[in-house]
Design a protein around this motif. Sequence first.
Motif, PDB file in Angstrom:
ATOM      1  N   ASP A 283       0.855  -1.190   0.000  1.00 50.18           N
ATOM      2  CA  ASP A 283       0.000   0.000   0.000  1.00 50.18           C
ATOM      3  C   ASP A 283       0.894   1.245   0.000  1.00 50.18           C
ATOM      4  OD1 ASP A 283      -2.318  -1.549  -0.045  1.00 50.18           O
ATOM      5  OD2 ASP A 283      -2.316  -1.746   2.121  1.00 50.18           O
ATOM      6  N   GLN A 284       0.755   2.072   1.041  1.00 44.82           N
ATOM      7  CA  GLN A 284       1.582   3.286   1.079  1.00 44.82           C
ATOM      8  C   GLN A 284       2.822   3.084   1.948  1.00 44.82           C
ATOM      9  OE1 GLN A 284      -0.831   6.813   1.702  1.00 44.82           O
ATOM     10  NE2 GLN A 284       0.974   8.112   1.883  1.00 44.82           N
ATOM     11  N   HIS A 285       2.990   1.877   2.476  1.00 48.41           N
ATOM     12  CA  HIS A 285       4.123   1.589   3.345  1.00 48.41           C
ATOM     13  C   HIS A 285       5.206   0.824   2.587  1.00 48.41           C
ATOM     14  CE1 HIS A 285       1.456   2.972   6.440  1.00 48.41           C
ATOM     15  NE2 HIS A 285       0.626   1.951   6.277  1.00 48.41           N
ATOM     16  N   ILE A 286       6.376   0.739   3.211  1.00 50.33           N
ATOM     17  CA  ILE A 286       7.498   0.002   2.635  1.00 50.33           C
ATOM     18  C   ILE A 286       7.998  -0.990   3.671  1.00 50.33           C
ATOM     19  CG2 ILE A 286       9.916   0.202   1.891  1.00 50.33           C
ATOM     20  CD1 ILE A 286       9.167   2.811   0.545  1.00 50.33           C
ATOM     21  N   ALA A 287       8.265  -2.201   3.231  1.00 55.53           N
ATOM     22  CA  ALA A 287       8.791  -3.238   4.113  1.00 55.53           C
ATOM     23  C   ALA A 287      10.179  -3.645   3.628  1.00 55.53           C
ATOM     24  CB  ALA A 287       7.865  -4.451   4.123  1.00 55.53           C
ATOM     25  N   MET A 288      11.033  -4.004   4.568  1.00 58.73           N
ATOM     26  CA  MET A 288      12.381  -4.476   4.220  1.00 58.73           C
ATOM     27  C   MET A 288      12.919  -5.343   5.347  1.00 58.73           C
ATOM     28  SD  MET A 288      15.128  -1.467   5.066  1.00 58.73           S
ATOM     29  CE  MET A 288      16.407  -2.712   5.010  1.00 58.73           C
ATOM     30  N   GLU A 289      13.897  -6.170   5.021  1.00 55.26           N
ATOM     31  CA  GLU A 289      14.599  -6.967   6.018  1.00 55.26           C
ATOM     32  C   GLU A 289      15.973  -6.374   6.236  1.00 55.26           C
ATOM     33  OE1 GLU A 289      14.611 -10.962   4.538  1.00 55.26           O
ATOM     34  OE2 GLU A 289      12.647 -11.418   5.409  1.00 55.26           O
ATOM     35  N   MET A 290      16.388  -6.275   7.520  1.00 55.44           N
ATOM     36  CA  MET A 290      17.679  -5.684   7.860  1.00 55.44           C
ATOM     37  C   MET A 290      18.543  -6.714   8.575  1.00 55.44           C
ATOM     38  SD  MET A 290      19.393  -2.917   7.514  1.00 55.44           S
ATOM     39  CE  MET A 290      21.057  -2.512   8.026  1.00 55.44           C
TER      40      MET A 290
ATOM     41  N   SER B 117      11.993  -9.563  14.732  1.00 52.15           N
ATOM     42  CA  SER B 117      11.487  -8.358  15.406  1.00 52.15           C
ATOM     43  C   SER B 117      11.282  -7.248  14.376  1.00 52.15           C
ATOM     44  CB  SER B 117      12.484  -7.893  16.475  1.00 52.15           C
ATOM     45  OG  SER B 117      12.634  -8.870  17.474  1.00 52.15           O
ATOM     46  N   LYS B 118      10.221  -6.476  14.558  1.00 49.27           N
ATOM     47  CA  LYS B 118       9.893  -5.420  13.602  1.00 49.27           C
ATOM     48  C   LYS B 118       9.984  -4.053  14.249  1.00 49.27           C
ATOM     49  CE  LYS B 118       6.936  -7.990  10.404  1.00 49.27           C
ATOM     50  NZ  LYS B 118       5.620  -8.056   9.737  1.00 49.27           N
ATOM     51  N   PHE B 119      10.509  -3.104  13.494  1.00 51.70           N
ATOM     52  CA  PHE B 119      10.604  -1.720  13.943  1.00 51.70           C
ATOM     53  C   PHE B 119       9.943  -0.819  12.905  1.00 51.70           C
ATOM     54  CE2 PHE B 119      14.053  -4.004  15.934  1.00 51.70           C
ATOM     55  CZ  PHE B 119      14.018  -3.553  17.242  1.00 51.70           C
ATOM     56  N   ARG B 120       9.305   0.224  13.396  1.00 50.94           N
ATOM     57  CA  ARG B 120       8.560   1.124  12.529  1.00 50.94           C
ATOM     58  C   ARG B 120       9.273   2.466  12.415  1.00 50.94           C
ATOM     59  NH1 ARG B 120       2.449   3.152  14.086  1.00 50.94           N
ATOM     60  NH2 ARG B 120       1.995   4.360  12.193  1.00 50.94           N
ATOM     61  N   LEU B 121       9.506   2.893  11.195  1.00 50.17           N
ATOM     62  CA  LEU B 121      10.090   4.200  10.934  1.00 50.17           C
ATOM     63  C   LEU B 121       8.988   5.089  10.376  1.00 50.17           C
ATOM     64  CD1 LEU B 121      13.424   3.053   9.227  1.00 50.17           C
ATOM     65  CD2 LEU B 121      13.070   3.666  11.623  1.00 50.17           C
TER      66      LEU B 121
ATOM     67  N   GLN C 220       7.867   2.980   7.104  1.00 52.81           N
ATOM     68  CA  GLN C 220       8.726   1.872   6.696  1.00 52.81           C
ATOM     69  C   GLN C 220       8.830   0.890   7.859  1.00 52.81           C
ATOM     70  OE1 GLN C 220      12.232   2.567   4.324  1.00 52.81           O
ATOM     71  NE2 GLN C 220      13.438   1.132   5.548  1.00 52.81           N
ATOM     72  N   TYR C 221       8.650  -0.384   7.555  1.00 47.34           N
ATOM     73  CA  TYR C 221       8.727  -1.438   8.568  1.00 47.34           C
ATOM     74  C   TYR C 221       9.986  -2.266   8.330  1.00 47.34           C
ATOM     75  CZ  TYR C 221       3.995  -0.147   9.824  1.00 47.34           C
ATOM     76  OH  TYR C 221       2.898   0.542  10.256  1.00 47.34           O
ATOM     77  N   VAL C 222      10.837  -2.329   9.363  1.00 47.61           N
ATOM     78  CA  VAL C 222      12.124  -3.011   9.280  1.00 47.61           C
ATOM     79  C   VAL C 222      12.045  -4.309  10.083  1.00 47.61           C
ATOM     80  CG1 VAL C 222      14.598  -2.839   9.706  1.00 47.61           C
ATOM     81  CG2 VAL C 222      13.285  -0.787   9.090  1.00 47.61           C
ATOM     82  N   THR C 223      12.262  -5.426   9.400  1.00 45.15           N
ATOM     83  CA  THR C 223      12.275  -6.729  10.058  1.00 45.15           C
ATOM     84  C   THR C 223      13.727  -7.161  10.256  1.00 45.15           C
ATOM     85  OG1 THR C 223      10.185  -7.354   9.012  1.00 45.15           O
ATOM     86  CG2 THR C 223      11.536  -9.137   9.900  1.00 45.15           C
ATOM     87  N   ILE C 224      14.078  -7.464  11.510  1.00 46.42           N
ATOM     88  CA  ILE C 224      15.449  -7.840  11.844  1.00 46.42           C
ATOM     89  C   ILE C 224      15.706  -9.304  11.495  1.00 46.42           C
ATOM     90  CG2 ILE C 224      17.096  -8.155  13.739  1.00 46.42           C
ATOM     91  CD1 ILE C 224      16.611  -5.235  12.967  1.00 46.42           C
TER      92      ILE C 224
END
Length: 367
Positions: A258-265, A299-303, A319-323
């Motif tokens: 949608d309007q968000h972005i997801a990524m793995e870090m 674990s997920k973090f929200r920017l 942006q949602y960052v998955t560790i």
Amino acid sequence: MAKRDYYEVLGLDKSASAQDIKRAYRKLAREYHPDINQEADAADKFKEIGEAYEVLSDEQKRAQYDRFGFEGASQFGGGDFQGGFGDIFDMFFGGGGRRQDPNAPRRGEDYQYVVDLDFMESVTGKTETIELEIEVECDTCMGSGAKPGTKPETCGRCGGSGVETVEQNTILGRMVNQRPCSQCHGTGKTIKEKCPTCHGSGHVKKTQRVEVKIPAGIDNGQQIRMSGKGGPGFNGGPAGDLYVVVRVRGHEIFERVDQHIAMEMPVTFTQAALGAEIEVPTVHGKVSLKVPAGTQTGSKFRLRGKGMPSVRGGGHGDQYVTIVIMTPTNMTDRQKELLREFEEISGEAGVEEQHGLFQKMKKFFSH
């Protein structure tokens, strides 16, 4: 030939809505109409389709058919194709034979053009110049199609109406069909001396450059409507529209939701265990993220505000960052020794206290 189930004839099941029935009938009737389909059994299929539609399009007849089959439908005169002519005329004869003025203003065609964007271009937006081959009014004859110094004449076959009447004997009886005049092809006019430039069409093809402003945040599959940039109108009618369809290529790191972005870090075992401040890429540049001690993989973090901009304005998504904890490989002997020492010092007790999953697993295997 034995009768087929009416639902089967129309390719539907018993839960079909009235709209589904009408849509299926129109499609099949158009396909098997004897004036169009020259197959030997087209007329029989057309009659079968009409019979099924007559029953299933009537609520009372349909209810009787669902309960008692063909005998139930026959109580209301069903089982023999009697109706449906209004729909047939609408489809094939222009709404019951209504004439349209061939010289009336007509809107031009809509055009479609596909633009491919990189992911980051969809974030920032861009201005794209595209080239279209469109039809424009011929400058030599000013759109008349006639050689300069001459003009089109009224068609002698249709009298300028643009249509001719044809009577045909069909399996359904004698039918009167109005179709575009075979001499003037529906224009109502004939041209004795054609324009040497457009050869009588009144239009010529021309390459036109169009500047398209693609807004920031546009998504894959969305389209931009450019009013009046399509094909030219006829007889003074308005031009059609241009629809620019956007295709966005995927990104190796970011995924749009949608309007968000997801990524793995990825982080190291040490960073996850001890905590660390790491740099995370976003579509707006790098930002710092604090990873607390004891962070687990997944674990997920929200920017906040680091997602896609809205095409209509009004802020950005997140942006949602998955560790993802990277397990070390190709360790040296010293590294292995230190990890074994760490395991001996930690023991199982500390891990079990922190993670309920270990307790559940232990309980499972104890049975």
